[in-house]
Design a protein around this motif. Structure first.
Motif, short mmCIF file in Angstrom:
data_model
loop_
_atom_site.label_atom_id
_atom_site.label_comp_id
_atom_site.label_asym_id
_atom_site.label_seq_id
_atom_site.Cartn_x
_atom_site.Cartn_y
_atom_site.Cartn_z
N VAL A 386 0.84 -1.29 0.01
CA VAL A 386 0.09 0.16 0.04
C VAL A 386 0.75 1.33 -0.03
O VAL A 386 1.83 1.24 0.30
CB VAL A 386 -0.89 0.08 1.18
CG1 VAL A 386 -0.20 0.31 2.44
CG2 VAL A 386 -2.33 1.01 1.07
N SER A 387 0.38 2.38 -0.37
CA SER A 387 1.32 3.61 -0.77
C SER A 387 1.06 4.52 0.59
O SER A 387 0.02 4.66 0.99
CB SER A 387 0.78 4.38 -1.82
OG SER A 387 1.31 5.78 -1.76
N TYR A 388 2.25 4.72 1.24
CA TYR A 388 2.16 5.61 2.37
C TYR A 388 1.75 6.94 2.12
O TYR A 388 1.50 7.70 2.81
CB TYR A 388 3.38 5.59 3.20
CG TYR A 388 4.64 5.76 2.55
CD1 TYR A 388 5.13 7.20 2.24
CD2 TYR A 388 5.55 4.73 2.10
CE1 TYR A 388 6.33 7.49 1.50
CE2 TYR A 388 6.61 4.81 1.40
CZ TYR A 388 7.01 6.47 1.03
OH TYR A 388 8.37 6.62 0.25
N TYR A 389 1.75 7.27 0.66
CA TYR A 389 1.24 8.66 0.22
C TYR A 389 -0.24 8.52 0.30
O TYR A 389 -1.05 9.40 1.04
CB TYR A 389 1.59 9.02 -1.27
CG TYR A 389 3.10 9.35 -1.21
CD1 TYR A 389 3.31 10.81 -1.54
CD2 TYR A 389 4.14 8.47 -1.54
CE1 TYR A 389 4.44 11.17 -1.92
CE2 TYR A 389 5.25 9.06 -1.51
CZ TYR A 389 5.42 10.29 -1.71
OH TYR A 389 6.79 10.74 -2.18
N THR A 390 -0.76 7.56 -0.51
CA THR A 390 -2.44 7.83 -0.72
C THR A 390 -2.97 7.40 0.84
O THR A 390 -3.83 7.89 1.39
CB THR A 390 -2.75 6.78 -1.63
OG1 THR A 390 -2.36 5.52 -1.52
CG2 THR A 390 -2.25 7.34 -3.19
N LYS A 391 -2.93 5.95 1.33
CA LYS A 391 -3.56 5.35 2.45
C LYS A 391 -2.96 6.16 3.93
O LYS A 391 -3.69 6.60 4.76
CB LYS A 391 -3.04 4.06 2.86
CG LYS A 391 -3.83 3.81 4.25
CD LYS A 391 -3.68 2.05 4.44
CE LYS A 391 -4.34 1.95 5.84
NZ LYS A 391 -4.31 0.65 6.46
N GLY A 392 -1.67 7.01 3.50
CA GLY A 392 -1.07 7.77 4.86
C GLY A 392 -1.94 8.98 4.70
O GLY A 392 -2.15 9.64 5.95
N SER A 393 -2.35 9.54 3.77
CA SER A 393 -3.14 10.85 3.63
C SER A 393 -4.49 10.46 4.23
O SER A 393 -5.15 11.24 4.95
CB SER A 393 -3.45 11.40 2.25
OG SER A 393 -4.34 10.72 1.48
N LEU A 394 -5.25 9.30 4.02
CA LEU A 394 -6.43 8.95 4.62
C LEU A 394 -6.24 8.61 6.22
O LEU A 394 -7.04 8.87 6.89
CB LEU A 394 -7.09 7.68 3.98
CG LEU A 394 -7.36 8.05 2.65
CD1 LEU A 394 -8.00 6.69 1.78
CD2 LEU A 394 -8.08 9.52 2.09
N ALA A 395 -5.11 8.20 6.50
CA ALA A 395 -4.81 7.87 7.96
C ALA A 395 -4.74 9.28 8.75
O ALA A 395 -5.19 9.42 9.76
CB ALA A 395 -3.48 7.21 8.19
N ALA A 396 -4.16 10.28 8.13
CA ALA A 396 -4.01 11.52 8.63
C ALA A 396 -5.35 12.19 8.68
O ALA A 396 -5.55 12.80 9.82
CB ALA A 396 -3.40 12.47 7.49
N LEU A 397 -6.54 11.84 7.67
CA LEU A 397 -7.78 12.45 7.63
C LEU A 397 -8.36 11.68 9.05
O LEU A 397 -8.93 12.35 9.73
CB LEU A 397 -8.48 12.11 6.57
CG LEU A 397 -10.04 12.01 6.46
CD1 LEU A 397 -10.52 13.66 6.44
CD2 LEU A 397 -10.45 11.58 5.15
N ALA A 398 -8.07 10.46 8.98
CA ALA A 398 -8.95 9.56 9.96
C ALA A 398 -8.47 10.26 11.51
O ALA A 398 -9.27 10.19 12.45
CB ALA A 398 -8.69 7.93 9.68
N LEU A 399 -7.15 10.30 11.56
CA LEU A 399 -6.66 10.74 12.85
C LEU A 399 -7.11 12.18 13.02
O LEU A 399 -7.65 12.44 14.16
CB LEU A 399 -5.03 10.85 12.77
CG LEU A 399 -4.39 11.38 14.07
CD1 LEU A 399 -4.71 10.47 15.22
CD2 LEU A 399 -2.98 11.36 13.63
#
Ligand code: ZN
Length: 607
Positions: A386-399
């Motif tokens: 998984v990309s830490y860019y795309t899923k990382g941005s969604l994890a930031a949103l969720a956080l």
């Protein structure tokens, strides 16, 4: 005092036709037992071993006008001398890499990243450095006589075109200021009281006034977030305009961008179209890095060790959180509407939801393995990682949304970023591997271990449908149309069947870019790289794939014909139903007052 003399480099734009730069490196007081020099294996911001020393064509060492021994000791390292007096190393560098991570030199333009040209003298990393750029040898029929220099490096003594001498406090700074040398266009603007330039190389007829109106709004939105004086006293966007291409690399007082001509604003167009929105997103991304990675850095990069991989589980913090704030700043600055922002967010969610590898690899692991996974993709990447860019941005949103909800909108990820800046960015202290999580808990007063276990260390799907629902946003998943750009069909049409593949248009040939795990194509025996020829005897073209697929229903058995290398193969394939993996977000017309207030607080529209 001799030891404190700067390391002096000179660059000659020697041969544009052969793409060769000639460089010299002069060390006043070389190590008495022999001076070790090396070129970095990687460039900060791009986590792949690139072995820049491979670009060196020829190298020799001299002292007092006489040649001295120079022995190569590994792929990137040499030992010169011993020498009695000052040491000079002279070398040729091949420069024909158009990306933002290399060096390039032809009759149109030179672009130089320091990691490609500046030898690092072991033991002298902390010494000041000077670079002298010589005027190019002008080839007839070219515009080289009009070339100028753009760089954010400190000026020592230059001519009206920018040729001459620049200085840096140490090697780390030396390699963090790329040079653009060409007949470029430049425009100036101010943001937050700081002088900014946008430098455009390559043919373009963009609306420069528009750029100078829109870019400061993005810059100032990021400055407002960190709520402190800007971390640099001047800034340059170095943009290379091309027909096809996209990318960026962040630096401490500049960024190197590569963009499609069609992504720049056209004169006379008032609305921000999708291509220009993509360019603004890129600008916003690289600018946010001024804080998040250029100054707030993982301990693993403090200091940089550029001779080999430097491992950290935190790249999702630096690239994921940056990818979250890049588009968020577009809506917070008022450049795009809330509806346009939700469209971008929906596309990001779709991309991640269509990556089965998110159940195999956590964000922490994706960060750690960037060197061998993200930067070395293959036909199975979507199933394996998984990309830490795309899923990382969604994890930031969720956080962000989790913190807002659990603090009754008194705290947010913005507070965490400000604390990171104060504690790490301003002090230069490296962020420890558990530092982000600890600081997030400390700043918000919320226990977040469960969130990090699931979203960062684990492979749980992020609870975005529930979270967004609390912020007046409806989250819907719809059937995905295989083979279309964004997975949707024209109004009123819906996809039925699927092969479970992603198609790539390879000069008119439909090639299977990905064969998804658990899908019909994989079950039948199709593989990534196969050239799709026909379904049930009907020819497949990339542009007609979706229409052809619509003739069949889920559960139907079809014969799929492909070339694997040069062999014709046929596969009996039972089609799947179109997967429900396309995300559509919409403002909830029936949202409560509280939800609308939370939405306003989050997106800050109108501020
Ligand atoms: Zn980035």
């Amino acid at each position: 005092m001799e030891n404190y003399s700067p390391v002096r480099y000179e660059i000659r734009l020697a041969d544009a036709a052969a793409h060769v730069l000639e460089v010299s490196c002069r060390i006043e007081a070389p190590h008495p037992a022999g001076q070790v020099v090396s070129l970095p294996a990687w460039i900060p911001g791009s986590y792949l071993v690139r072995d820049y020393a491979r670009l060196i064509l020829q190298i020799s060492a001299h002292s007092g006008g006489q040649p001295i021994p120079l022995d190569k000791t590994d792929k990137s390292t040499w030992r010169a001398g011993p020498a009695d007096g000052p040491l000079e190393i002279v070398y040729q560098v091949y420069a024909y890499d158009l990306s933002v991570r290399g060096a390039y030199f032809d009759t149109r333009r030179a672009f130089i990243n320091g990691v490609c040209v500046f030898l690092q003298a072991t033991g002298a990393e902390a010494l000041p450095c000077e670079v002298t750029l010589r005027l190019p040898e002008v080839l007839p029929g070219t515009d080289m006589a009009r070339w100028r220099v753009a760089t954010a490096m400190t000026i020592k003594s230059i001519d009206g075109r920018g040729f001459g001498t620049y200085s840096a406090a140490d090697y780390d700074e030396l390699i963090d200021h790329p040079f653009e040398i060409s007949d470029f266009t430049v425009e100036r603007f101010e943001a937050g009281g700081v002088a900014h330039e946008i430098v455009l190389a390559g043919r373009q007829r963009a609306d420069l006034q528009r750029l100078c109106k829109d870019l400061p709004r993005i810059c100032e939105t990021h400055m407002r977030l960190f709520d402190d004086a800007p971390p640099m006293d001047h800034y340059k966007f170095l943009v290379n305009v091309v027909g096809e291409g996209y990318g960026g690399l962040e630096h401490r007082a500049s960024s190197a961008l590569i963009t499609r001509r069609g992504d720049l604003p056209e004169p006379g167009r008032e609305a921000i179209n999708k291509p220009y929105r993509r360019f603004l997103g890129l600008v916003s991304h690289e600018y946010f890095h001024l804080w998040n990675i250029k100054r707030i850095k993982p301990a693993a990069f403090t200091p940089f060790r550029l001779e080999k991989e430097a491992y950290t589980t935190l790249l999702w913090v630096f690239e994921g959180i940056t990818s979250y704030y890049d588009d968020l700043a577009l809506v917070r600055s008022g450049l795009i509407t809330r509806e346009a922002y939700l469209e971008l967010l929906g596309e990001m969610i779709s991309r991640v939801w269509q990556t089965p590898g998110r159940f195999r690899q956590s964000l922490a692991d994706a960060s750690f393995d960037a060197w061998v996974k993200l930067y070395k993709p293959d036909e199975n990447s979507a199933n394996a990682s998984v990309s830490y860019y795309t899923k990382g941005s969604l994890a930031a949103l969720a956080l962000d949304l989790t913190i807002r909800l659990r603090s009754d909108n008194r705290k947010s990820l913005d507070d965490v970023m400000r604390a990171l800046w104060q504690r790490y960015g301003k002090t230069g202290r490296g962020l420890e591997e558990n530092g982000f999580e600890q600081l997030a808990e400390e700043v918000t007063g919320i226990a977040l271990a469960e969130f990090f276990d699931g979203a960062i260390r684990g492979t749980d799907d992020l609870p975005l449908a529930d979270l967004l629902g609390e912020f007046a946003v409806n989250f819907d998943l719809l059937p995905l149309a295989e083979g279309t750009e964004n997975g949707s069909l024209p109004e009123g049409e819906s996809p039925a069947a699927a092969l479970g593949v992603k198609i790539r248009d390879d000069r008119g040939r439909a090639v299977l870019a990905t064969v998804y795990e658990g899908g019909a194509a994989q079950a039948a025996g199709l593989a990534g790289g196969d050239e799709l020829l026909a379904i049930d005897g009907l020819r497949v073209a990339p542009s007609g794939y979706t229409t052809l697929l619509r003739q069949f229903g889920p559960g139907e058995t079809v014969m799929v014909s492909v070339f694997r290398r040069d062999e014709l193969l046929q596969f009996v394939t039972v089609l799947d139903a179109a997967p429900v993996l396309r995300c559509h977000l919409e403002l909830d017309g029936a949202a409560s007052e509280d939800e609308l207030a939370a939405l306003h607080d989050w997106l800050q529209v109108g501020n």
